[in-house]
Design a protein around this motif. Structure first.
Motif, PDB file in Angstrom:
ATOM      1  N   ARG A   1      30.661  52.336  49.055  1.00 32.56           N
ATOM      2  CA  ARG A   1      31.304  51.884  50.357  1.00 32.56           C
ATOM      3  C   ARG A   1      30.605  52.317  51.613  1.00 32.56           C
ATOM      4  O   ARG A   1      30.487  51.528  52.608  1.00 32.56           O
ATOM      5  N   ASP A   2      29.882  53.478  51.547  1.00 33.32           N
ATOM      6  CA  ASP A   2      29.181  53.767  52.749  1.00 33.32           C
ATOM      7  C   ASP A   2      27.755  52.943  52.860  1.00 33.32           C
ATOM      8  O   ASP A   2      27.446  52.580  53.963  1.00 33.32           O
ATOM      9  N   ALA A   3      27.484  52.723  51.772  1.00 33.00           N
ATOM     10  CA  ALA A   3      25.943  51.711  51.764  1.00 33.00           C
ATOM     11  C   ALA A   3      26.399  50.375  52.316  1.00 33.00           C
ATOM     12  O   ALA A   3      25.350  49.820  53.141  1.00 33.00           O
ATOM     13  N   VAL A   4      27.452  49.554  52.077  1.00 37.98           N
ATOM     14  CA  VAL A   4      27.892  48.520  52.516  1.00 37.98           C
ATOM     15  C   VAL A   4      28.712  48.477  53.787  1.00 37.98           C
ATOM     16  O   VAL A   4      28.929  47.399  54.568  1.00 37.98           O
ATOM     17  N   GLY A   5      29.022  49.544  54.130  1.00 40.57           N
ATOM     18  CA  GLY A   5      29.755  49.856  55.556  1.00 40.57           C
ATOM     19  C   GLY A   5      31.414  49.385  55.468  1.00 40.57           C
ATOM     20  O   GLY A   5      31.923  48.545  56.356  1.00 40.57           O
ATOM     21  N   LEU A   6      31.962  49.690  54.416  1.00 41.03           N
ATOM     22  CA  LEU A   6      33.331  49.263  54.332  1.00 41.03           C
ATOM     23  C   LEU A   6      34.324  50.627  54.636  1.00 41.03           C
ATOM     24  O   LEU A   6      33.759  51.487  54.914  1.00 41.03           O
ATOM     25  N   ALA A   7      35.426  50.224  54.942  1.00 36.38           N
ATOM     26  CA  ALA A   7      36.331  51.376  55.541  1.00 36.38           C
ATOM     27  C   ALA A   7      37.194  51.960  54.297  1.00 36.38           C
ATOM     28  O   ALA A   7      37.518  53.150  54.322  1.00 36.38           O
ATOM     29  N   SER A   8      37.217  51.252  53.272  1.00 37.84           N
ATOM     30  CA  SER A   8      37.860  51.993  52.029  1.00 37.84           C
ATOM     31  C   SER A   8      37.237  51.603  50.481  1.00 37.84           C
ATOM     32  O   SER A   8      36.516  50.750  50.457  1.00 37.84           O
ATOM     33  N   LYS A   9      37.591  52.617  49.648  1.00 36.88           N
ATOM     34  CA  LYS A   9      37.101  52.017  48.401  1.00 36.88           C
ATOM     35  C   LYS A   9      37.838  50.803  47.672  1.00 36.88           C
ATOM     36  O   LYS A   9      37.145  50.436  46.714  1.00 36.88           O
ATOM     37  N   SER A  10      39.033  50.367  48.142  1.00 39.66           N
ATOM     38  CA  SER A  10      39.510  49.124  47.658  1.00 39.66           C
ATOM     39  C   SER A  10      38.793  48.103  48.022  1.00 39.66           C
ATOM     40  O   SER A  10      38.652  46.964  46.970  1.00 39.66           O
TER      41      SER A  10
ATOM     42  N   HIS B   1      36.079  47.860  45.373  1.00 40.00           N
ATOM     43  CA  HIS B   1      36.810  47.330  44.132  1.00 40.00           C
ATOM     44  C   HIS B   1      36.950  45.637  44.224  1.00 40.00           C
ATOM     45  O   HIS B   1      36.604  45.200  43.205  1.00 40.00           O
ATOM     46  N   ARG B   2      37.074  45.188  45.419  1.00 40.19           N
ATOM     47  CA  ARG B   2      37.414  43.714  45.469  1.00 40.19           C
ATOM     48  C   ARG B   2      36.009  43.103  45.511  1.00 40.19           C
ATOM     49  O   ARG B   2      35.884  42.018  44.684  1.00 40.19           O
ATOM     50  N   LEU B   3      34.997  44.016  45.897  1.00 36.61           N
ATOM     51  CA  LEU B   3      33.772  43.284  46.057  1.00 36.61           C
ATOM     52  C   LEU B   3      32.979  43.228  44.353  1.00 36.61           C
ATOM     53  O   LEU B   3      32.397  42.231  43.922  1.00 36.61           O
ATOM     54  N   LEU B   4      33.330  44.412  43.843  1.00 39.45           N
ATOM     55  CA  LEU B   4      33.078  44.286  42.434  1.00 39.45           C
ATOM     56  C   LEU B   4      33.611  43.512  41.498  1.00 39.45           C
ATOM     57  O   LEU B   4      32.989  42.880  40.779  1.00 39.45           O
ATOM     58  N   ALA B   5      34.676  43.120  41.787  1.00 37.70           N
ATOM     59  CA  ALA B   5      35.531  42.280  40.996  1.00 37.70           C
ATOM     60  C   ALA B   5      35.147  40.841  41.171  1.00 37.70           C
ATOM     61  O   ALA B   5      34.806  40.117  40.275  1.00 37.70           O
ATOM     62  N   SER B   6      34.723  40.580  42.461  1.00 36.77           N
ATOM     63  CA  SER B   6      34.222  39.077  42.679  1.00 36.77           C
ATOM     64  C   SER B   6      32.665  38.885  42.098  1.00 36.77           C
ATOM     65  O   SER B   6      32.469  37.994  41.568  1.00 36.77           O
ATOM     66  N   LEU B   7      32.089  40.001  41.986  1.00 36.06           N
ATOM     67  CA  LEU B   7      30.430  39.974  41.344  1.00 36.06           C
ATOM     68  C   LEU B   7      30.724  39.570  40.028  1.00 36.06           C
ATOM     69  O   LEU B   7      30.027  39.204  39.426  1.00 36.06           O
ATOM     70  N   GLU B   8      31.757  40.390  39.446  1.00 36.87           N
ATOM     71  CA  GLU B   8      32.031  40.280  38.015  1.00 36.87           C
ATOM     72  C   GLU B   8      32.489  38.938  37.644  1.00 36.87           C
ATOM     73  O   GLU B   8      31.913  38.358  36.767  1.00 36.87           O
ATOM     74  N   ASP B   9      33.418  38.283  38.531  1.00 33.31           N
ATOM     75  CA  ASP B   9      33.935  36.780  38.350  1.00 33.31           C
ATOM     76  C   ASP B   9      32.842  35.905  38.483  1.00 33.31           C
ATOM     77  O   ASP B   9      32.809  34.792  37.519  1.00 33.31           O
ATOM     78  N   ARG B  10      31.866  36.192  39.049  1.00 33.15           N
ATOM     79  CA  ARG B  10      30.756  35.343  39.555  1.00 33.15           C
ATOM     80  C   ARG B  10      29.780  35.528  38.168  1.00 33.15           C
ATOM     81  O   ARG B  10      28.491  34.959  38.410  1.00 33.15           O
ATOM     82  N   GLY B  11      29.823  36.442  37.604  1.00 29.36           N
ATOM     83  CA  GLY B  11      28.876  36.607  36.468  1.00 29.36           C
ATOM     84  C   GLY B  11      27.676  37.462  36.968  1.00 29.36           C
ATOM     85  O   GLY B  11      26.574  37.662  36.279  1.00 29.36           O
ATOM     86  N   ARG B  12      27.567  38.156  38.153  1.00 27.45           N
ATOM     87  CA  ARG B  12      26.538  39.009  38.602  1.00 27.45           C
ATOM     88  C   ARG B  12      26.157  40.209  38.019  1.00 27.45           C
ATOM     89  O   ARG B  12      25.414  40.969  37.918  1.00 27.45           O
ATOM     90  N   ILE B  13      27.501  41.026  37.559  1.00 32.35           N
ATOM     91  CA  ILE B  13      27.542  42.242  36.943  1.00 32.35           C
ATOM     92  C   ILE B  13      28.558  42.204  35.813  1.00 32.35           C
ATOM     93  O   ILE B  13      29.306  41.511  35.626  1.00 32.35           O
ATOM     94  N   ARG B  14      28.295  43.085  35.207  1.00 31.21           N
ATOM     95  CA  ARG B  14      29.288  43.580  34.050  1.00 31.21           C
ATOM     96  C   ARG B  14      29.905  45.006  34.080  1.00 31.21           C
ATOM     97  O   ARG B  14      28.897  45.948  34.359  1.00 31.21           O
ATOM     98  N   ARG B  15      30.985  45.218  33.927  1.00 33.73           N
ATOM     99  CA  ARG B  15      31.479  46.626  34.012  1.00 33.73           C
ATOM    100  C   ARG B  15      32.190  46.791  32.668  1.00 33.73           C
ATOM    101  O   ARG B  15      32.714  46.126  32.090  1.00 33.73           O
ATOM    102  N   ALA B  16      32.220  48.261  32.227  1.00 30.80           N
ATOM    103  CA  ALA B  16      32.729  48.622  31.183  1.00 30.80           C
ATOM    104  C   ALA B  16      34.123  49.243  31.405  1.00 30.80           C
ATOM    105  O   ALA B  16      34.041  49.925  32.332  1.00 30.80           O
ATOM    106  N   PRO B  17      35.225  48.623  30.779  1.00 36.70           N
ATOM    107  CA  PRO B  17      36.446  49.250  31.261  1.00 36.70           C
ATOM    108  C   PRO B  17      36.562  50.588  30.967  1.00 36.70           C
ATOM    109  O   PRO B  17      35.898  51.136  30.100  1.00 36.70           O
ATOM    110  N   ASN B  18      37.206  51.417  31.815  1.00 35.90           N
ATOM    111  CA  ASN B  18      37.849  52.594  31.415  1.00 35.90           C
ATOM    112  C   ASN B  18      36.556  53.700  31.512  1.00 35.90           C
ATOM    113  O   ASN B  18      36.599  54.629  30.930  1.00 35.90           O
ATOM    114  N   ARG B  19      35.502  53.394  32.164  1.00 33.63           N
ATOM    115  CA  ARG B  19      33.892  54.238  32.313  1.00 33.63           C
ATOM    116  C   ARG B  19      33.548  54.422  33.645  1.00 33.63           C
ATOM    117  O   ARG B  19      33.446  53.030  34.203  1.00 33.63           O
TER     118      ARG B  19
END
Length: 104
Positions: free
Chosen positions: A33-42, A45-63
């Motif tokens: 959040r601080d690195a990108v200059g966002l106001a909230s952790k949500s 979360h939206r940016l990570l979800a979009s990067l995952e949808d675009r196939g740029r990252i992978r996240r393990a659930p519940n970790r």
């Protein structure tokens, strides 16, 4: 980066550098959040979800901090047929090829 918004690109670059410097450990949501200059952790979360949808990252659930950067390689090495197949797989409307485009 091709196909990403400015904030998505900034987050992806930050993640790549952070994960490389820590030997595979991803940053916390607060750090992102601080690195990108966002106001909230949500927003993170939206940016990570979009990067995952675009196939740029992978996240393990519940970790926590389980983010892996996916090397997509340069776009020019991907064939048009593969791009069309991926767009159809993701159900991105109808894809029509241009017959005027010269195939190499």
């Amino acid at each position: 980066m091709i196909g990403l918004t400015t904030k998505q690109s900034r987050l992806l670059l930050y993640l790549t550098g952070y994960i490389e410097s820590t030997g595979g450990v991803a940053p916390s949501f607060l750090e992102m959040r601080d690195a990108v200059g966002l106001a909230s952790k949500s927003g993170v979360h939206r940016l990570l979800a979009s990067l995952e949808d675009r196939g740029r990252i992978r996240r393990a659930p519940n970790r926590a901090r389980a983010i892996e950067i996916v090397d997509v390689g340069p776009l020019h090495t991907v064939s048009t047929a593969d791009l069309i197949a991926e767009l159809e797989r993701r159900r991105v409307g109808s894809v029509q090829t241009n017959p005027e485009v010269v195939r190499v």
